[in-house]
Write a protein that holds these residues in place. Sequence first.
Motif, short mmCIF file in Angstrom:
data_model
loop_
_atom_site.label_atom_id
_atom_site.label_comp_id
_atom_site.label_asym_id
_atom_site.label_seq_id
_atom_site.Cartn_x
_atom_site.Cartn_y
_atom_site.Cartn_z
N CYS A 22 26.66 35.44 -3.52
CA CYS A 22 26.08 34.03 -4.02
C CYS A 22 25.39 33.59 -2.99
N CYS B 245 27.21 31.35 -9.21
CA CYS B 245 27.31 32.73 -8.92
C CYS B 245 27.37 33.28 -10.49
N CYS C 244 23.25 32.64 -6.50
CA CYS C 244 23.55 31.45 -6.72
C CYS C 244 22.24 30.54 -6.74
N ASP D 58 32.73 31.23 1.08
CA ASP D 58 32.47 30.14 0.04
C ASP D 58 33.78 30.32 -0.58
N CYS E 134 32.97 31.12 -4.48
CA CYS E 134 32.25 32.25 -4.77
C CYS E 134 33.16 33.43 -5.05
N HIS F 75 28.65 24.68 -5.69
CA HIS F 75 30.04 24.81 -6.12
C HIS F 75 30.66 23.41 -5.83
#
Length: 254
Positions: free
Chosen positions: A18, A58, A66, A109, A112, A145
């Motif tokens: 991502c 993603c 991303c 993350d 992700c 996110h």
Amino acid sequence: MSLLKAPLMIVALWLAACAAAPRSGKTPSALPAPAAAQAPTGAAPRSTAPSKHGLRPCLADDLGACGASSKPSTLNTLESGQRYEVLVDPGDPTWGPKDAAITVVVFSDYECPYCKHLKPTLKRLRAEFPHVLRVVWKDMPLPSHPFAAQAARLGRSAYAKGGDALFWKANEFIYDNQESLDEAQLSELALQLGVPWPTSDELNAHLEKDWSQVETLNVRSTPTSFVNGRPIFGAKAYGVFEKLVNEELARLKD
């Protein structure tokens, strides 16, 4: 050509990551475009709509990236053959001996899917090299996110209360519930872990310190790992990590 029509061809490792646009506004030099990404097993499809931050979630069919503002050629801005100084803070969650010869620093993350896909590889590394390798966690919650930053604070809250043991338990819980992360789920996980929720704003200092390294190193995608400072982009196979670990062990013996 379909892989089914070419059973003898060697399948290259796919980049799975991502990506985030740099917050500092630096313009990295372009690198060759990575190969197309392959979706990790079990990863849920993500929306193509950009977030309010201008970053896409993603996407398995878009280089596993991303970053709406990041071209494929600049997805990875670190040179894979170089060694970088990646600082390990005493407050970073770690897994393995503090004096390990091999340090694997992972910028990750919680939302992700490729970061989740990397977890079995990290576990296997610790199992195969228990006395010489440690894993160090760095939070890199991407703006695209919506619950990644809150999940990172929950992990840090667990670390503040119970150290490495409780942090990695929280880490496991969060990834196990990745597909349903929201305020209610994070609150329930905090209750199960016995840690404060909502978390204290004091935990933001740890996240800012990690982001400072993201900007200094110009890390652009999650997961990005460093094996004794040597970068690996995406959720690469175990063998990719094993090769670098063995090279580092051999170098240290010389």
